[in-house]
Scaffold this active site. Structure first.
Site, PDB file in Angstrom:
ATOM      1  N   TYR A  90       0.843  -1.193   0.000  1.00 28.28           N
ATOM      2  CA  TYR A  90       0.000   0.000   0.000  1.00 28.28           C
ATOM      3  C   TYR A  90       0.878   1.243   0.000  1.00 28.28           C
ATOM      4  O   TYR A  90       2.071   1.201   0.313  1.00 28.28           O
ATOM      5  CB  TYR A  90      -0.983   0.007   1.181  1.00 28.28           C
ATOM      6  CG  TYR A  90      -0.359   0.283   2.528  1.00 28.28           C
ATOM      7  CD1 TYR A  90      -0.246   1.582   3.015  1.00 28.28           C
ATOM      8  CD2 TYR A  90       0.109  -0.751   3.325  1.00 28.28           C
ATOM      9  CE1 TYR A  90       0.326   1.838   4.250  1.00 28.28           C
ATOM     10  CE2 TYR A  90       0.663  -0.514   4.559  1.00 28.28           C
ATOM     11  CZ  TYR A  90       0.772   0.785   5.022  1.00 28.28           C
ATOM     12  OH  TYR A  90       1.341   1.036   6.239  1.00 28.28           O
ATOM     13  N   CYS A  91       0.266   2.353  -0.379  1.00 29.79           N
ATOM     14  CA  CYS A  91       0.928   3.665  -0.356  1.00 29.79           C
ATOM     15  C   CYS A  91      -0.156   4.696  -0.021  1.00 29.79           C
ATOM     16  O   CYS A  91      -1.168   4.353   0.576  1.00 29.79           O
ATOM     17  CB  CYS A  91       1.604   3.948  -1.707  1.00 29.79           C
ATOM     18  SG  CYS A  91       0.463   4.033  -3.102  1.00 29.79           S
ATOM     19  N   ARG A  92       0.019   5.908  -0.433  1.00 31.53           N
ATOM     20  CA  ARG A  92      -0.969   6.944  -0.136  1.00 31.53           C
ATOM     21  C   ARG A  92      -2.187   6.838  -1.037  1.00 31.53           C
ATOM     22  O   ARG A  92      -3.319   6.912  -0.588  1.00 31.53           O
ATOM     23  CB  ARG A  92      -0.347   8.338  -0.260  1.00 31.53           C
ATOM     24  CG  ARG A  92      -1.288   9.469   0.143  1.00 31.53           C
ATOM     25  CD  ARG A  92      -0.661  10.849   0.011  1.00 31.53           C
ATOM     26  NE  ARG A  92      -0.095  11.090  -1.288  1.00 31.53           N
ATOM     27  CZ  ARG A  92      -0.777  11.486  -2.369  1.00 31.53           C
ATOM     28  NH1 ARG A  92      -2.073  11.673  -2.299  1.00 31.53           N
ATOM     29  NH2 ARG A  92      -0.170  11.684  -3.517  1.00 31.53           N
ATOM     30  N   GLY A  94      -2.258   4.499  -4.079  1.00 30.18           N
ATOM     31  CA  GLY A  94      -2.319   3.266  -4.853  1.00 30.18           C
ATOM     32  C   GLY A  94      -1.406   3.240  -6.062  1.00 30.18           C
ATOM     33  O   GLY A  94      -1.168   2.180  -6.636  1.00 30.18           O
ATOM     34  N   LEU A 119      -3.957   4.560   1.309  1.00 34.69           N
ATOM     35  CA  LEU A 119      -4.424   5.010   2.619  1.00 34.69           C
ATOM     36  C   LEU A 119      -5.565   6.009   2.511  1.00 34.69           C
ATOM     37  O   LEU A 119      -6.305   6.213   3.474  1.00 34.69           O
ATOM     38  CB  LEU A 119      -3.275   5.607   3.428  1.00 34.69           C
ATOM     39  CG  LEU A 119      -2.300   4.608   4.026  1.00 34.69           C
ATOM     40  CD1 LEU A 119      -1.241   5.325   4.853  1.00 34.69           C
ATOM     41  CD2 LEU A 119      -2.994   3.554   4.867  1.00 34.69           C
TER      42      LEU A 119
END
Length: 129
Positions: A90-92, A94, A119
């Site tokens: 995951y990241c901020r 996608g 997120l």
């Protein structure tokens, strides 16, 4: 057609190609919504949860149990990720996790999923450092 028109067509074509390459599905990557991602996190317990954001972003809040391996460092730290273990990314938003999945797939990893929307879509608690 004059030279300026041809140049504009080429630029527009390259822009469309760039956008398509960024949003096209990645073969071998499972895109999971929040509920499916949470379900995957609770499965067998042997999957590796990786946050591919930069360390300063990670310190601001991360999903419990996540290991921080930023996308910018992933190629140099690829050996830290076992190939026989499912990987959840995951990241901020996608986008970086999708790019990280491409790197992992090229390096022989098979079971990869990422949090669609990152997120920004996550509704669960975050751990803060």
């Amino acid at each position: 057609m004059d030279k300026g028109t041809i140049i504009n067509i080429v630029i527009i074509g390259l822009l469309v190609l760039f956008i398509f390459m960024r949003i096209k599905p990645t073969k071998g990557l499972r895109n999971l919504n929040v509920e499916a991602f949470k379900t995957e996190m609770t499965k067998s317990g042997r999957q590796l949860l990786i946050d591919v954001r930069e360390p300063s972003e990670y310190k601001g809040g991360f999903i419990s149990g996540a290991k921080n391996i930023p996308l910018s460092q992933l190629s140099g730290r690829i050996a830290e990720i076992p190939k026989d273990q499912p990987v959840l990314l995951y990241c901020r938003s996608g986008m970086r996790s999708k790019n990280a999945a491409r790197v992992l797939l090229k390096n022989g990893h098979k079971e990869i999923a990422h949090l669609q929307g990152g997120l920004g879509a996550w509704k669960g608690k975050l751990v803060r450092n």
